[in-house]
Design an enzyme around this catalytic site. Structure first.
Site, mmCIF file in Angstrom:
data_model
loop_
_atom_site.group_PDB
_atom_site.id
_atom_site.type_symbol
_atom_site.label_atom_id
_atom_site.label_comp_id
_atom_site.label_asym_id
_atom_site.label_seq_id
_atom_site.Cartn_x
_atom_site.Cartn_y
_atom_site.Cartn_z
ATOM 1 C CG PHE A 109 49.473 35.153 9.674
ATOM 2 C CD1 PHE A 109 49.709 33.338 9.401
ATOM 3 C CD2 PHE A 109 49.774 35.386 7.587
ATOM 4 C CE1 PHE A 109 49.448 32.676 9.188
ATOM 5 C CE2 PHE A 109 49.387 33.916 7.247
ATOM 6 C CZ PHE A 109 49.937 32.669 7.838
ATOM 7 C CD GLU A 115 61.571 35.672 4.497
ATOM 8 O OE1 GLU A 115 62.829 35.674 3.278
ATOM 9 O OE2 GLU A 115 61.899 34.753 5.425
ATOM 10 N N PRO A 116 61.095 40.136 1.436
ATOM 11 C CG PRO A 116 62.276 41.638 2.411
ATOM 12 C CD PRO A 116 61.871 40.628 2.686
ATOM 13 C CD GLU A 149 45.222 35.119 4.569
ATOM 14 O OE1 GLU A 149 44.973 34.193 4.718
ATOM 15 O OE2 GLU A 149 45.662 36.132 5.029
ATOM 16 N NE ARG A 206 24.700 62.866 -11.941
ATOM 17 C CZ ARG A 206 25.039 64.230 -11.864
ATOM 18 N NH1 ARG A 206 24.742 64.631 -10.513
ATOM 19 N NH2 ARG A 206 25.822 64.713 -12.849
ATOM 20 N N GLY A 234 56.839 36.201 -2.087
ATOM 21 C CA GLY A 234 55.414 36.258 -1.171
ATOM 22 C C GLY A 234 54.540 35.146 -1.931
ATOM 23 N N GLY A 248 31.394 60.880 -12.751
ATOM 24 C CA GLY A 248 32.338 61.957 -12.247
ATOM 25 C C GLY A 248 32.699 61.991 -10.553
ATOM 26 C CG HIS A 281 29.075 57.021 -7.236
ATOM 27 N ND1 HIS A 281 28.530 55.430 -7.487
ATOM 28 C CD2 HIS A 281 28.255 57.394 -6.572
ATOM 29 C CE1 HIS A 281 27.889 54.834 -5.991
ATOM 30 N NE2 HIS A 281 28.217 55.604 -5.550
ATOM 31 C CB SER A 285 43.869 36.427 -9.467
ATOM 32 O OG SER A 285 42.918 36.860 -8.418
HETATM 33 C C1 LIG Z 1 48.835 44.699 1.875
HETATM 34 C C2 LIG Z 1 49.320 44.171 2.098
HETATM 35 C C3 LIG Z 1 48.635 42.957 3.057
HETATM 36 C C4 LIG Z 1 50.026 41.628 2.998
HETATM 37 N N1 LIG Z 1 49.858 41.475 4.819
HETATM 38 C C5 LIG Z 1 50.542 39.939 4.703
HETATM 39 C C6 LIG Z 1 50.380 39.483 6.083
HETATM 40 O O1 LIG Z 1 49.425 39.973 6.925
HETATM 41 N N2 LIG Z 1 51.442 38.674 6.189
HETATM 42 C C7 LIG Z 1 52.089 37.650 5.592
HETATM 43 O O2 LIG Z 1 52.679 37.041 5.389
HETATM 44 N N3 LIG Z 1 52.017 38.998 4.261
HETATM 45 C C8 LIG Z 1 51.042 40.035 4.466
HETATM 46 N N4 LIG Z 1 51.053 40.140 2.281
HETATM 47 C C9 LIG Z 1 51.919 39.299 2.038
HETATM 48 C C10 LIG Z 1 51.230 38.456 0.647
HETATM 49 O O3 LIG Z 1 50.170 38.002 0.908
HETATM 50 C C11 LIG Z 1 51.802 38.365 -0.494
HETATM 51 O O4 LIG Z 1 51.615 40.843 -1.230
HETATM 52 C C12 LIG Z 1 51.248 38.238 -2.085
HETATM 53 O O5 LIG Z 1 51.268 37.121 -1.462
HETATM 54 C C13 LIG Z 1 51.924 38.605 -3.118
HETATM 55 O O6 LIG Z 1 53.621 37.794 -2.801
HETATM 56 P P1 LIG Z 1 54.206 38.733 -3.664
HETATM 57 O O7 LIG Z 1 53.997 40.022 -3.235
HETATM 58 O O8 LIG Z 1 55.820 38.701 -3.489
HETATM 59 O O9 LIG Z 1 54.227 38.444 -5.176
HETATM 60 P P2 LIG Z 1 55.063 37.861 -6.261
HETATM 61 O O10 LIG Z 1 55.069 36.541 -5.908
HETATM 62 O O11 LIG Z 1 56.280 38.264 -5.727
HETATM 63 O O12 LIG Z 1 54.000 38.070 -7.301
HETATM 64 C C14 LIG Z 1 54.400 39.211 -8.625
HETATM 65 C C15 LIG Z 1 52.678 38.637 -9.502
HETATM 66 O O13 LIG Z 1 53.669 36.587 -10.453
HETATM 67 C C16 LIG Z 1 52.867 36.506 -10.053
HETATM 68 N N5 LIG Z 1 52.951 35.020 -9.954
HETATM 69 C C17 LIG Z 1 54.093 34.656 -9.127
HETATM 70 N N6 LIG Z 1 54.003 33.177 -9.383
HETATM 71 C C18 LIG Z 1 53.737 32.893 -10.041
HETATM 72 C C19 LIG Z 1 53.626 31.430 -11.045
HETATM 73 N N7 LIG Z 1 53.823 29.863 -10.681
HETATM 74 N N8 LIG Z 1 52.519 31.720 -12.239
HETATM 75 C C20 LIG Z 1 51.964 32.534 -12.375
HETATM 76 N N9 LIG Z 1 51.654 33.890 -11.769
HETATM 77 C C21 LIG Z 1 52.869 34.264 -10.917
HETATM 78 C C22 LIG Z 1 51.717 36.963 -8.911
HETATM 79 O O14 LIG Z 1 50.433 36.569 -8.991
HETATM 80 C C23 LIG Z 1 51.897 38.388 -8.811
HETATM 81 O O15 LIG Z 1 50.949 38.106 -10.401
HETATM 82 C C24 LIG Z 1 50.370 41.858 2.213
HETATM 83 C C25 LIG Z 1 50.242 42.438 1.458
HETATM 84 C C26 LIG Z 1 49.781 43.258 1.288
HETATM 85 C C27 LIG Z 1 49.635 44.261 0.148
#
Ligand SMILES: Cc1cc2nc3c(=O)[nH]c(=O)nc-3n(C[C@H](O)[C@H](O)[C@H](O)COP(=O)(O)OP(=O)(O)OC[C@H]3O[C@@H](n4cnc5c(N)ncnc54)[C@H](O)[C@@H]3O)c2cc1C
Length: 402
Positions: free
Chosen positions: A127, A131-132, A382, A287, A135, A359, A357, A385
């Site tokens: 799913f 993108e880079p 998904e 422990r 998120g 050390g 736990h 927070s």
């Molecule tokens: C191991 C792993 C598996 C994943 N698997 C999937 C997958 O299968 N498919 C998929 O589509 N994605 C996947 N993801 C991506 C994941 O959903 C995103 O990393 C996530 O949604 C956060 O996006 P970002 O990393 O770009 O962070 P950003 O959006 O860049 O956010 C960076 C920080 O800014 C905060 N922030 C952003 N906007 C706001 C706002 N408006 N107000 C306050 N704070 C804000 C965020 O909470 C975060 O702390 C995966 C990620 C990981 C690490």
């Protein structure tokens, strides 16, 4: 009291299936997770057994060969699997989301083509929204699909695709109308097929490449990859819901799926917290310091009390969100609350268990070390927070407008 009973009780079927999964977890997952985590290798034999147990088809309707169970039962199963190792629930989760999308929005042909093989686990789904550079702000995606002749041509880079390499199908969100205002109205979900395990697809799947998997602090065993769409050609019948109904509706479809995805992540938080609590309960009675088991020190007992309370509260919130969704009620607010609370509880309970736990928690000989690296993922996937708080804040105001 009646409400509490309703929220905590399991039906006979739910009890039977969760007991079966718990036994599988105790016998097959917990004893082997350390090995796969250490090697960061795919737990193939465990996944094969999960196929035999029918765990890839839990929510797929019986007419397509699945078990036809509801989200609530699925969440109970995910809790059990995550108690063993959250990477195992990661193998199933994107598949579950894909099958949800097909069930809810797919054409009959799409359901018939994919669901029976998904139910057995013969094919697995990923799913992909992220993108880079994007998120949280999904409307900011840049990947595009353009109609050329009879086909759609997909271009762009996706990031963080769980099961990105070994999956057979990727439900991917693309921009089909870059001028749409608001942008979400110009997005479409494509069902892109690929060769599982292949970095550079050829033949009819040419134009979909999978770079080497991303190295992670935890959540090992299940691969997270980028996906590069470079002139990948997709027939119109692989638009989710068909071309007429699907074009421009991808964002809405994906957001609906994220709602059930959030219940699933909440259930993972409950599972990992439950396991951390079990480990702490055992270790604290074994422990000894200052002449008695550390469980006899009030400071440790208070920690255990807070941990157990958080686990129970997280479970109740998760079950409530799942049951509302199953009842056909709106559950965006509740799913957000469950995801927020249970993922934070997961991290906190794991950290407390780690502290208990001493050390040894820092040693790879102890299971809690793995949980400590795995738990933070749940704060991100998904929707972080912060994003859950945005959803909850918006919805709570909507429901209480003056
Ligand atoms: C191991 C792993 C598996 C994943 N698997 C999937 C997958 O299968 N498919 C998929 O589509 N994605 C996947 N993801 C991506 C994941 O959903 C995103 O990393 C996530 O949604 C956060 O996006 P970002 O990393 O770009 O962070 P950003 O959006 O860049 O956010 C960076 C920080 O800014 C905060 N922030 C952003 N906007 C706001 C706002 N408006 N107000 C306050 N704070 C804000 C965020 O909470 C975060 O702390 C995966 C990620 C990981 C690490």
């Amino acid at each position: 009291m009646a409400v509490a009973t309703q929220l905590t009780d399991k039906t006979d079927e739910q009890r039977a299936i969760t007991e079966m999964v718990r036994q599988f977890v105790d016998e097959q997952i917990i004893p082997n997770a350390e090995h796969y985590d250490h090697e960061d290798s795919f737990p193939g034999p465990i996944v094969e057994q999960m196929k035999e147990l029918g765990l890839f088809g839990v929510t797929i309707p019986e007419e397509y060969g699945g078990m036809g169970l509801d989200l609530t039962t699925y969440a109970m199963i995910v809790e059990e699997l995550s108690r063993g190792w959250i990477s195992i629930s990661g193998v199933v989760n994107t598949h579950f989301i894909g099958s949800y999308l097909l069930r809810k929005f797919g054409t009959d042909e799409q359901k018939e083509t994919f669901l029976p093989r998904m139910a057995t686990g013969e094919i697995r789904a990923a799913f992909s929204l992220s993108e880079p550079e994007v998120g949280s702000d999904v409307q900011g995606i840049k990947s595009t699909a353009k109609k050329e002749g009879d086909e759609w041509v997909l271009n762009g880079q996706k990031m963080w695709v769980t099961n990105g390499l070994l999956s057979d199908l990727v439900f991917v969100l693309m921009k089909t109308d870059p001028k749409a205002d608001p942008p979400y109205k110009g997005m479409t979900c494509f069902i892109t097929e690929k060769e599982p395990g292949v970095g550079e697809n050829t033949g009819k799947y040419q134009g979909l490449n999978v770079p080497p998997k991303i190295k992670k602090m935890g959540y090992k065993g299940v691969e997270s990859t980028e996906l590069v769409y470079d002139g990948y050609r997709c027939p119109p019948d692989r638009i989710l819901g068909g071309e007429e109904a699907g074009v421009g509706n991808g964002f809405r479809q994906m957001m609906d799926a994220l709602e059930v995805g959030r219940v699933n992540v909440a259930a993972r938080g409950v599972g990992i917290a439950q396991r951390a609590l079990e480990l702490a309960l055992r270790y604290s009675q074994e422990r000894k310091t200052f002449g008695k088991p550390i469980a006899q020190h009030q400071a440790i007992q208070f920690k255990l009390a807070d941990m157990a309370t958080k686990v129970e509260a997280a479970r109740l919130l998760t079950m409530k969100a799942a049951r509302l969704k199953d009842a056909g009620e709106r559950s965006d607010l509740e799913a957000g609350m469950a995801k927020l609370f249970a993922s934070e509880a997961g991290k906190e309970v794991v950290e407390d268990s780690f502290r208990i736990h001493g050390g040894y928690g820092y040693s790879k000989e102890y299971e809690i070390e793995r949980l400590y690296r795995d738990a933070p993922l749940l704060l991100i996937g998904e929707g972080t927070s912060e994003i859950q708080r945005m959803v909850i804040g918006k919805k709570i105001l909507e429901r209480n407008k003056i």
